[in-house]
Scaffold this active site. Structure first.
Site, PDB file in Angstrom:
ATOM      1  N   GLN A   7      94.238   2.012  77.175  1.00 15.90           N
ATOM      2  CA  GLN A   7      93.280   2.480  78.575  1.00 15.90           C
ATOM      3  C   GLN A   7      92.013   2.430  77.928  1.00 15.90           C
ATOM      4  O   GLN A   7      90.956   2.697  78.548  1.00 15.90           O
ATOM      5  CB  GLN A   7      93.788   3.796  78.731  1.00 15.90           C
ATOM      6  CG  GLN A   7      95.292   3.885  79.441  1.00 15.90           C
ATOM      7  CD  GLN A   7      95.753   5.427  79.378  1.00 15.90           C
ATOM      8  OE1 GLN A   7      94.803   6.354  79.223  1.00 15.90           O
ATOM      9  NE2 GLN A   7      96.825   5.386  79.986  1.00 15.90           N
ATOM     10  N   HIS A  52      94.471   8.233  77.058  1.00 14.68           N
ATOM     11  CA  HIS A  52      93.650   9.168  77.169  1.00 14.68           C
ATOM     12  C   HIS A  52      92.348   9.257  76.665  1.00 14.68           C
ATOM     13  O   HIS A  52      92.351  10.148  75.471  1.00 14.68           O
ATOM     14  CB  HIS A  52      94.382  10.435  76.697  1.00 14.68           C
ATOM     15  CG  HIS A  52      95.829  10.516  77.643  1.00 14.68           C
ATOM     16  ND1 HIS A  52      96.949  11.441  77.303  1.00 14.68           N
ATOM     17  CD2 HIS A  52      96.048   9.747  78.747  1.00 14.68           C
ATOM     18  CE1 HIS A  52      97.795  11.148  78.304  1.00 14.68           C
ATOM     19  NE2 HIS A  52      97.471  10.381  79.132  1.00 14.68           N
TER      20      HIS A  52
END
Ligand code: HEC
Length: 485
Positions: A186, A266
């Site tokens: 991510q 995250h």
């Protein structure tokens, strides 16, 4: 006596002790199927026990009420007490599971405005049409920032900073010389923001996954060549753009090298400027309990002077070992941050686990509880904790079950949509939605889906022209909502 009574109500599979399945490792849907489906039906529509899909709860409709019913049962009316058979954590997961299914059933069949280009979409307070801002040429656009001369900057997660000219054309050439990012999971180039005094100082801020790749040496047990390993965490950097070049670079915040990790999840990010300060987020990077540790940078919201200096009145400056930039802690993965234009209070949306997305009011020094308290459970249906509240830990302003994957958020301050003035707009990646929240006295008093199923929403931005910009990932596009004529 109790065990005798219980035996009458327990599914047969549990009574034959030698065959009884191991409940402790069971995921929530399996628990339901094994223990509850015989009376409440596999699709939760009810049988001997009531339906869970009709929105009606005989014994009270709060999570705590439902928890109590499952725990204590009601033997005289035929509901098994699960105390002593299931742990509190498992019962809590069942509550979340029932809530997810209830919500899905109740929203089914409700027509959301399915927006199309040029078509008028009607919502409660305003009608809008969609205008395409960038239709093609972008790869995973993450954030959008507006320059005072009408140009716009777009970050692309793989690591490019792009420019949209004042007349709306996407420059095919990215800005040269922007910092190298570790494009991993991510992570990548995430936030881009323009300093509020940009006209005087020219500063542009970027949120990136900083780090390095370690060359994979040798082979694994199966003889396959070992892959290169990422070492990365979110960092904040600023610089200026001159002649399409990134120049004058200065680091605003970096973690200690020992916190760089191979996790691809995250990263958090998002910046807010306020009265000489910058607020930003470092996600929990999969770190769980590290989030509660003030000497660890993960799962925190920070406040620094906008040149990177540490303010002397930050909440943990007197704690010898704490990281001094920390403003709040106990966060999982906040990816939305904005100030209420009316009273200056800071709000954040946070990706929770399954069933635990949150909107939080960010107060100096507060602990938001992850992973000690949460309204969610693991994505695979195993529990995290039974606790949803605890002394000394903040409650969310609101939370979403099922999760919607809340990402960017912005208060609307423009004039083009007077009916939306000061409302909060939150994007939802997984649910492909934009939601409008009306906040009064720091509470949500209205919530409405205003856009759905156009794409996965990465960010919602209040444009200086009064239009509401929405960034999508898949399709990788940017649109804006303008008032319907
Ligand atoms: C032997 C049949 C039976 C089994 C097995 C059973 N239930 Fe029930 N359940 C009932 C009945 C009957 C009621 C209604 C009791 C009443 O009216 O008070 C009920 C009520 C409930 C309620 C309260 C509903 C409301 O409207 O307030 C909940 C929640 C619930 N059950 C959850 C569960 C869960 C979760 C499981 C599995 C772990 C389960 N039940 C297993 C028979 C069963």
């Amino acid at each position: 006596m109790k065990s005798l009574l219980l035996a009458t109500f327990l599914p047969a599979c549990l009574i034959a002790a030698d065959e009884s399945p191991d409940l402790s490792k069971m995921k929530v849907d399996k628990l339901y199927e094994t223990l509850c489906a015989s009376c409440h039906a596999a699709d939760l529509s009810g049988g001997q026990g009531p339906s869970f899909l009709d929105g009606e709860w005989k014994h009270g409709d709060t999570d705590a009420d439902i928890f109590q019913t499952i725990l204590k049962g009601n033997i005289s009316l035929g509901m098994t007490p699960w105390e002593g058979i299931l742990t509190d954590e498992q019962i809590r997961s069942l509550v979340i599971f029932l809530r997810e299914k209830e919500k899905e059933a109740l929203t089914k069949g409700i027509e959301f405005p399915k927006p199309e280009l040029g078509k008028v979409s009607k919502t409660e307070k305003e009608d809008y049409t969609i205008e395409m801002v960038v239709e093609e040429g972008l790869k995973i656009p993450w954030a959008l920032a507006f320059l005072p001369d009408g140009r716009k900057l777009v970050s692309e997660r793989p690591g490019r900073l792009r420019v949209i000219s004042a007349d709306g054309k996407l420059d095919p050439k990215p800005i040269e010389g922007t910092p190298k990012v570790i494009s991993h999971g991510q992570g990548g180039l995430m936030e881009v923001a323009v300093h509020p005094d940009y006209e005087k100082n020219g500063w542009i801020y970027l949120g990136i996954s900083d780090g390095w790749w370690e060359k994979g040496e040798g082979t694994d047990k199966k003889g396959k060549k070992n892959k290169d390993k990422a070492h990365t965490i979110t960092a904040v950097v600023r610089g200026r753009i001159k002649d399409h070049q990134w120049v004058d670079q200065e680091w605003i915040w970096k973690a200690d090298k020992k916190f760089y990790s191979g996790s691809g999840v995250h990263f958090g990010t998002r910046f807010v400027f306020d009265q000489g300060y910058i607020y930003f987020v470092i996600g929990e990077r999969g770190g769980m309990m590290e989030v509660q540790d003030l000497t660890n940078p993960k799962g925190k919201i920070y406040r620094l002077f906008d040149d990177g200096r540490e303010p002397k009145d930050n909440p943990f400056v007197d704690n010898k070992d704490a990281i001094k930039g920390i403003w709040t802690y106990g966060h999982r993965n906040p990816q939305g941050l904005d100030l209420d234009p009316r009273d200056g209070s800071l709000y954040s949306t946070e990706h929770g686990p399954r069933g635990g997305d949150e909107l939080n009011l960010i107060r100096k020094g507060a602990n938001y509880g992850w992973p000690v308290i949460t309204y969610g459970m693991n994505y695979n249906g195993t529990p995290i904790t039974s606790e949803t509240s605890k002394e000394g830990m903040e409650q969310p302003v609101t939370y979403w079950t099922p999760s919607i994957a809340v990402c960017g958020l912005d208060f609307y301050t423009g004039d083009a949509f007077p009916g939306w003035k000061n409302d909060l707009f939150a994007g939802a990646l997984a649910k492909k939605e934009v939601r409008r929240l009306r906040i009064e006295d720091q509470k949500v008093v209205e919530e409405e889906v205003i856009l759905k199923d156009f794409g996965r929403v990465r960010d919602v931005v209040d444009g200086p022209d009064g239009f509401l910009y929405v960034i999508f990932n898949g399709p990788d596009q940017i649109i804006r909502l303008v008032p319907a004529k």
